[in-house]
Design an enzyme around this catalytic site. Structure first.
Site, PDB file in Angstrom:
ATOM      1  N   CYS A  23      45.543  34.698  45.207  1.00 27.03           N
ATOM      2  CA  CYS A  23      44.228  34.338  44.682  1.00 27.03           C
ATOM      3  C   CYS A  23      44.025  35.094  43.363  1.00 27.03           C
ATOM      4  O   CYS A  23      44.841  35.934  42.966  1.00 27.03           O
ATOM      5  CB  CYS A  23      43.138  34.705  45.679  1.00 27.03           C
ATOM      6  SG  CYS A  23      43.026  36.496  45.994  1.00 27.03           S
ATOM      7  N   HIS A  85      40.916  46.211  47.431  1.00 25.23           N
ATOM      8  CA  HIS A  85      39.956  46.133  48.536  1.00 25.23           C
ATOM      9  C   HIS A  85      38.676  46.914  48.267  1.00 25.23           C
ATOM     10  O   HIS A  85      37.698  46.782  49.007  1.00 25.23           O
ATOM     11  CB  HIS A  85      40.604  46.668  49.819  1.00 25.23           C
ATOM     12  CG  HIS A  85      41.929  46.041  50.112  1.00 25.23           C
ATOM     13  ND1 HIS A  85      43.124  46.659  49.830  1.00 25.23           N
ATOM     14  CD2 HIS A  85      42.241  44.836  50.625  1.00 25.23           C
ATOM     15  CE1 HIS A  85      44.125  45.872  50.176  1.00 25.23           C
ATOM     16  NE2 HIS A  85      43.622  44.756  50.645  1.00 25.23           N
ATOM     17  N   HIS A 135      38.912  48.236  58.292  1.00 25.57           N
ATOM     18  CA  HIS A 135      39.517  47.534  57.163  1.00 25.57           C
ATOM     19  C   HIS A 135      39.105  48.236  55.863  1.00 25.57           C
ATOM     20  O   HIS A 135      37.947  48.654  55.718  1.00 25.57           O
ATOM     21  CB  HIS A 135      39.062  46.072  57.140  1.00 25.57           C
ATOM     22  CG  HIS A 135      39.799  45.221  56.151  1.00 25.57           C
ATOM     23  ND1 HIS A 135      39.456  45.192  54.816  1.00 25.57           N
ATOM     24  CD2 HIS A 135      40.874  44.405  56.286  1.00 25.57           C
ATOM     25  CE1 HIS A 135      40.277  44.370  54.186  1.00 25.57           C
ATOM     26  NE2 HIS A 135      41.148  43.883  55.048  1.00 25.57           N
ATOM     27  N   GLU A 137      38.268  47.206  52.992  1.00 22.09           N
ATOM     28  CA  GLU A 137      37.094  46.627  52.325  1.00 22.09           C
ATOM     29  C   GLU A 137      35.804  47.085  52.995  1.00 22.09           C
ATOM     30  O   GLU A 137      34.800  47.350  52.328  1.00 22.09           O
ATOM     31  CB  GLU A 137      37.182  45.100  52.334  1.00 22.09           C
ATOM     32  CG  GLU A 137      36.048  44.449  51.566  1.00 22.09           C
ATOM     33  CD  GLU A 137      36.095  42.930  51.598  1.00 22.09           C
ATOM     34  OE1 GLU A 137      35.001  42.307  51.517  1.00 22.09           O
ATOM     35  OE2 GLU A 137      37.203  42.366  51.713  1.00 22.09           O
ATOM     36  N   CYS A 205      35.046  34.953  50.369  1.00 21.00           N
ATOM     37  CA  CYS A 205      35.469  34.535  49.043  1.00 21.00           C
ATOM     38  C   CYS A 205      36.037  33.118  49.056  1.00 21.00           C
ATOM     39  O   CYS A 205      36.461  32.601  50.091  1.00 21.00           O
ATOM     40  CB  CYS A 205      36.470  35.525  48.459  1.00 21.00           C
ATOM     41  SG  CYS A 205      38.163  35.316  49.022  1.00 21.00           S
ATOM     42  N   ASN A 235      42.930  38.115  55.757  1.00 25.77           N
ATOM     43  CA  ASN A 235      42.842  36.679  55.481  1.00 25.77           C
ATOM     44  C   ASN A 235      44.044  35.929  56.055  1.00 25.77           C
ATOM     45  O   ASN A 235      43.920  34.784  56.486  1.00 25.77           O
ATOM     46  CB  ASN A 235      42.661  36.427  53.982  1.00 25.77           C
ATOM     47  CG  ASN A 235      43.936  36.544  53.197  1.00 25.77           C
ATOM     48  OD1 ASN A 235      44.704  35.582  53.067  1.00 25.77           O
ATOM     49  ND2 ASN A 235      44.205  37.741  52.673  1.00 25.77           N
ATOM     50  N   SER A 277      47.615  37.330  49.643  1.00 25.05           N
ATOM     51  CA  SER A 277      48.411  38.399  49.042  1.00 25.05           C
ATOM     52  C   SER A 277      49.904  38.098  49.036  1.00 25.05           C
ATOM     53  O   SER A 277      50.706  38.957  48.654  1.00 25.05           O
ATOM     54  CB  SER A 277      48.180  39.719  49.809  1.00 25.05           C
ATOM     55  OG  SER A 277      46.819  40.091  49.781  1.00 25.05           O
TER      56      SER A 277
END
Length: 318
Positions: A23, A85, A135, A137, A205, A235, A277
């Site tokens: 992405c 992240h 995580h 993030e 996202c 993801n 990723s």
């Protein structure tokens, strides 16, 4: 006697999901490390994996990047890059305190969530944050606001049981969640707290949503689904879950060597996709491995190309 003919390879249709793979935020983060190596020379330190993909990390190591867990592993005279992240505010504050040169590769869509969190706290709201404990993030977002001003909600059950003041609430979400799971959690929160403030726009996202939708589009035609991605990639894990819920047996693999051929069997059609990723090189590697065992027909699903791009940090391009 004539030579016996070799057994022909079984036919296999490989339906490749689109969009898939990198992405804009991942592209940007990798470019930042590459540009930092050009600008400052090796070694450049990176706090945590720049993105969750072993192949990407190993390639950058080969270029001179050194990956560390915390800033105390970074020498005073070398630059450091923060991962895509996001990091708690305390991390750049520590870097500034030590006089370190640092570059922040946080995905702009994650940074958007950080800014929303700050604004909501300034308004006097308590935030219910939908995400996965531990995580990076989630850790980074919690680190943007004072302790106690945000509560983690992971599941519908959490949403139904969380104990918070019923007024002045808001919710935000991790950017890489299951679209369907998150909708269920949000529904539970709104049922309990009808006045809860929602984000101005979707926090999940575009890349996460698009890749999940792409799997949903091909799953009805597939007997198996291979998802290329790291086991710690949120993801990527969600892509396998999406297919499983549609009745398609799925496996998350990092590379072609991870394919379980006994599990794969001899289907007529399989799906292939990659998390945000995972580079396209690994998709081709898996496809080539399939071609060694099968007479493969490749089909790339119809899709609208993604055109999102993010600016690079000024200090690396001026």
């Amino acid at each position: 006697m004539p030579e016996p003919k070799p057994n022909p390879k079984p036919s296999l249709r490989v339906l490749i999901a689109a969009p898939r793979g990198f992405c804009a935020g991942v592209d940007r983060a990798i470019q930042i490390v590459e540009l930092a190596l050009e600008r400052f020379g090796a070694p450049v330190y990176v706090r945590h994996e720049i993105v969750h993909n072993r192949f990407v990390v190993e390639r950058l190591k080969g270029m001179g990047a050194i990956f560390v867990d915390e800033l105390d592993e970074v020498p005073d005279d070398r630059p450091v890059v923060f991962s895509a992240h996001g990091v708690p505010k305390a991390v750049p504050a520590e870097a500034q305190g030590r006089g370190l040169t640092y570059v922040d590769a946080t995905c702009p869509l994650v940074s958007k969530v950080h800014r929303q969190a700050e604004r909501l706290i300034e308004e006097g709201r308590h935030i219910l944050f939908i995400g996965h404990a531990g995580h990076p993030e989630v850790i980074g977002t919690f680190g943007q606001v004072p302790a106690g001003s945000m509560t983690l909600v992971e599941t519908v059950e959490d949403a139904e049981a969380v104990e918070v003041p019923p007024s002045n609430l808001a919710f935000l979400t991790q950017t890489t969640l299951s679209v369907d799971d998150t909708a269920a959690v949000v529904g539970a929160l709104k049922a309990r707290f009808p006045e809860i403030r929602a984000p101005r726009s979707e926090d999940i996202c575009y890349a996460t949503s698009n890749r999940q939708a792409a799997v949903k589009a091909i799953a009805p035609e597939c007997e198996r689904l291979l998802v290329i991605g790291a086991p710690n990639s949120s993801n990527s894990l969600r892509l396998a879950e999406v297919a499983e819920r549609m009745g398609v047996s799925s496996r998350l693999i990092e590379r072609a060597a991870d394919i379980d051929w006994d599990w794969l069997g001899q289907p007529s059609t399989i799906g292939l996709t990659a998390g945000a990723s995972a580079p396209e090189l690994l998709v081709r590697e898996v496809f080539d491995a399939l071609r060694e065992r099968f007479d493969v027909t490749e089909e790339i699903a119809d899709h609208t190309p993604e055109r999102m791009t993010f600016k690079l940090p000024r200090e690396l391009v001026t």
